[in-house]
Write a protein that holds these residues in place. Sequence first.
Motif: not given
Length: 349
Positions: A130-151
Amino acid sequence: MSTPLTLPIIPISPYLPSRKKEYSDTDRAEVARNLHRACRDIGFFYLKVDGYLTDSERKGVLDLGREFFLESTEEEKAKIGLDKSDGVRGYQKLKQNITMGKADHHEGLDFCADTPYPPRERRDDAGQLKPLGGENQWPERPVAFRAQMEDWIEKMKALGMAVMEAMADGLGMNAAEWEELRSMVEDSFWVTRVIGAEGVSCGAHKDYGCLTLLHADDTPKALQVFLRPTPVPGQPLVDNEQGVWIDADPIPGCFVVNVGEMWEIWTNGLYKSTLHRVVHRSPTYRVSLPFFFEPVFNAEIKPLEAAKRKIAQEGWLLDKHGTDYSQVRYGDFLLGEVSGNFSKPAEST
Ligand SMILES: O=C(O)CCC(=O)C(=O)O
Ligand SMILES: [Fe+2]
């Protein structure tokens, strides 16, 4: 009173938990008063955040977006397309986002708070998320994307809370009223978006949520805000159609902040969700990062007593005077909005 042709600048440091001790109650009262005026008369303002974020944090998140959009392959982008999750989280290509029925000329990456549904309720009867039923999809590159964005997201949530507290004071809320409002936003159903564009970008629209905290690169003449004539107490409001578009160019050390439709309901129309658009015409690639600070998914949004008192005190004649705005559950409102937001490209299923 003449209409100012620029947005007011409001410093938030007196309300930041890490800085509060440096300021007096009088300093806070001044911030709250100015914030109230900005929300009431314009619905938009610059939020001066001083040392809350380092230059490298501010530049870092924009660089992540720029690098992702400009250096990823089409395959890498498609791999995290909206259709690979719940239709709301992930990459949107040019013209996939729809504003007021028209396709936007920007690409985007959307992330939002964890799904509000328990595991058994995340899929529909056909087994589709359902809409909003899934998980976020983080890019693999740039590698720091997820950690930096979560901060970044954590910092934006805390910044949103500081603005909410100042707004509560601006409306003259007592401690119990602020507690009630705080409980509606403390576990914010946030949404964050990274936008990249090299042409006329996002059509005129109002934001549907609570507060939008916009961090953008230094491209001038892109974001524009529809400024209505300054309202006068005791006189009917001038028709909403009247007004002028002004540039809301980036100012170093400031976010551009606006109130969304949830605040319009909370204040019975005293604070308006204001039209804005992006008409970026320069040849450079622009990156912007709106953070949508939202209520909790199940929050029941209805006019606040403090706002009604303020309307009476200041003598406003609002559009719907005598009639309260209707109550909405934020999550229902959000689902209604996201379902109209994205076009389905032919190749996605
Ligand atoms: O990119 C911008 O400056 C604003 C984008 C915006 O208004 C939105 O995503 O709601
Ligand atoms: Fe917007």
